[in-house]
Write a protein that holds these residues in place. Structure first.
Motif, mmCIF file in Angstrom:
data_model
loop_
_atom_site.group_PDB
_atom_site.id
_atom_site.type_symbol
_atom_site.label_atom_id
_atom_site.label_comp_id
_atom_site.label_asym_id
_atom_site.label_seq_id
_atom_site.Cartn_x
_atom_site.Cartn_y
_atom_site.Cartn_z
ATOM 1 N N ARG A 109 0.854 -1.185 0.000
ATOM 2 C CA ARG A 109 0.000 0.000 0.000
ATOM 3 C C ARG A 109 0.884 1.227 0.000
ATOM 4 N NH1 ARG A 109 -2.438 1.600 5.530
ATOM 5 N NH2 ARG A 109 -0.650 1.358 6.901
ATOM 6 N N TRP A 110 0.329 2.353 -0.409
ATOM 7 C CA TRP A 110 1.046 3.615 -0.406
ATOM 8 C C TRP A 110 0.045 4.745 -0.209
ATOM 9 C CZ3 TRP A 110 0.614 7.710 -3.922
ATOM 10 C CH2 TRP A 110 -0.145 7.466 -5.063
ATOM 11 N N GLY A 111 0.560 5.916 0.158
ATOM 12 C CA GLY A 111 -0.324 7.047 0.357
ATOM 13 C C GLY A 111 0.430 8.322 0.612
ATOM 14 N N VAL A 112 -0.329 9.333 1.015
ATOM 15 C CA VAL A 112 0.214 10.660 1.266
ATOM 16 C C VAL A 112 -0.318 11.143 2.609
ATOM 17 C CG1 VAL A 112 0.356 13.043 0.435
ATOM 18 C CG2 VAL A 112 0.185 11.152 -1.205
ATOM 19 N N THR A 113 0.570 11.672 3.433
ATOM 20 C CA THR A 113 0.185 12.267 4.705
ATOM 21 C C THR A 113 0.601 13.729 4.660
ATOM 22 O OG1 THR A 113 0.583 10.161 5.822
ATOM 23 C CG2 THR A 113 0.434 12.124 7.212
ATOM 24 N N ARG A 114 -0.352 14.614 4.886
ATOM 25 C CA ARG A 114 -0.048 16.044 4.868
ATOM 26 C C ARG A 114 0.053 16.584 6.284
ATOM 27 N NH1 ARG A 114 -3.790 19.052 0.494
ATOM 28 N NH2 ARG A 114 -4.184 17.189 -0.707
ATOM 29 N N GLY A 115 1.058 17.419 6.492
ATOM 30 C CA GLY A 115 1.197 18.166 7.734
ATOM 31 C C GLY A 115 0.913 19.628 7.441
ATOM 32 N N ALA A 116 1.090 20.479 8.425
ATOM 33 C CA ALA A 116 0.850 21.910 8.238
ATOM 34 C C ALA A 116 1.832 22.507 7.217
ATOM 35 C CB ALA A 116 0.975 22.642 9.564
ATOM 36 N N ARG A 117 3.072 22.015 7.253
ATOM 37 C CA ARG A 117 4.108 22.577 6.372
ATOM 38 C C ARG A 117 4.837 21.522 5.557
ATOM 39 N NH1 ARG A 117 6.217 26.392 11.065
ATOM 40 N NH2 ARG A 117 4.598 27.973 10.906
ATOM 41 N N THR A 118 4.394 20.290 5.626
ATOM 42 C CA THR A 118 5.078 19.210 4.909
ATOM 43 C C THR A 118 4.074 18.231 4.309
ATOM 44 O OG1 THR A 118 5.197 17.786 6.852
ATOM 45 C CG2 THR A 118 7.076 19.273 6.470
ATOM 46 N N LYS A 119 4.606 17.414 3.446
ATOM 47 C CA LYS A 119 3.868 16.298 2.866
ATOM 48 C C LYS A 119 4.799 15.102 2.877
ATOM 49 C CE LYS A 119 4.037 15.983 -1.606
ATOM 50 N NZ LYS A 119 4.386 17.280 -2.044
ATOM 51 N N THR A 120 4.281 13.940 3.232
ATOM 52 C CA THR A 120 5.068 12.714 3.199
ATOM 53 C C THR A 120 4.374 11.728 2.276
ATOM 54 O OG1 THR A 120 5.875 13.046 5.455
ATOM 55 C CG2 THR A 120 5.990 10.800 4.566
ATOM 56 N N VAL A 121 5.099 11.279 1.267
ATOM 57 C CA VAL A 121 4.620 10.199 0.410
ATOM 58 C C VAL A 121 5.293 8.950 0.930
ATOM 59 C CG1 VAL A 121 4.431 9.323 -1.943
ATOM 60 C CG2 VAL A 121 4.419 11.796 -1.539
ATOM 61 N N TRP A 122 4.501 7.918 1.203
ATOM 62 C CA TRP A 122 5.017 6.708 1.845
ATOM 63 C C TRP A 122 4.529 5.473 1.093
ATOM 64 C CZ3 TRP A 122 1.166 3.466 3.281
ATOM 65 C CH2 TRP A 122 -0.096 4.025 3.483
ATOM 66 N N CYS A 123 5.276 4.402 1.276
ATOM 67 C CA CYS A 123 4.839 3.102 0.762
ATOM 68 C C CYS A 123 5.316 2.026 1.732
ATOM 69 C CB CYS A 123 5.326 2.847 -0.654
ATOM 70 S SG CYS A 123 7.111 2.776 -0.875
ATOM 71 N N GLU A 124 4.551 0.957 1.792
ATOM 72 C CA GLU A 124 4.921 -0.188 2.611
ATOM 73 C C GLU A 124 5.153 -1.366 1.680
ATOM 74 O OE1 GLU A 124 1.842 -0.632 5.540
ATOM 75 O OE2 GLU A 124 2.620 1.031 6.728
ATOM 76 N N LEU A 125 6.292 -1.993 1.877
ATOM 77 C CA LEU A 125 6.710 -3.111 1.028
ATOM 78 C C LEU A 125 6.770 -4.380 1.860
ATOM 79 C CD1 LEU A 125 9.601 -1.063 -0.497
ATOM 80 C CD2 LEU A 125 7.471 -1.622 -1.662
#
Length: 120
Positions: free
Chosen positions: A104-120
């Motif tokens: 799975r993968w996704g995007v997490t947004r913070g107030a000043r950042t964005k993290t694109v993540w994936c789990e392998l």
């Protein structure tokens, strides 16, 4: 949990160094992570801008049931979108590759950042 964290500027030239660091951290079985990391980096370079400060975080090891790869940048408003590239296009396959390799993968947004993540 065993974690690798690297802060750097997003440039195409950084991709080989990141692949090597992931390989050193994860050991055998790092192949999928080694493929995903440069694609996430390339997205930042293309859509946020070359030279953007980013943080790569890899948790788990090659022996772990799951490995999580995260790339954080300072552009919460620039959301990555998976698209289908036409046969002759030279780009546009990065997130499709991540989607195919990741559980799975996704995007997490913070107030000043964005993290694109994936789990392998």
């Amino acid at each position: 949990m065993n974690a690798l964290t690297i802060r750097l500027l997003a440039t195409p030239q950084a991709a080989p160094m990141l692949r090597h660091a992931v390989r050193e951290h994860l050991g055998p079985g790092s192949g999928d992570a080694e493929l995903c990391v440069p694609e996430l980096l390339a997205n930042v370079v293309r859509h946020v801008g070359e030279g953007t400060p980013v943080t790569l975080r890899v948790t788990g090891t090659g022996r772990a049931a799951r490995t999580r790869v995260e790339l954080t940048d300072p552009a919460p408003g620039v959301r990555p979108v998976r698209r289908e590239a036409a046969g002759g296009e030279e780009s546009g396959r990065g997130l499709a590759l991540v989607d195919a390799l990741a559980a799975r993968w996704g995007v997490t947004r913070g107030a000043r950042t964005k993290t694109v993540w994936c789990e392998l």
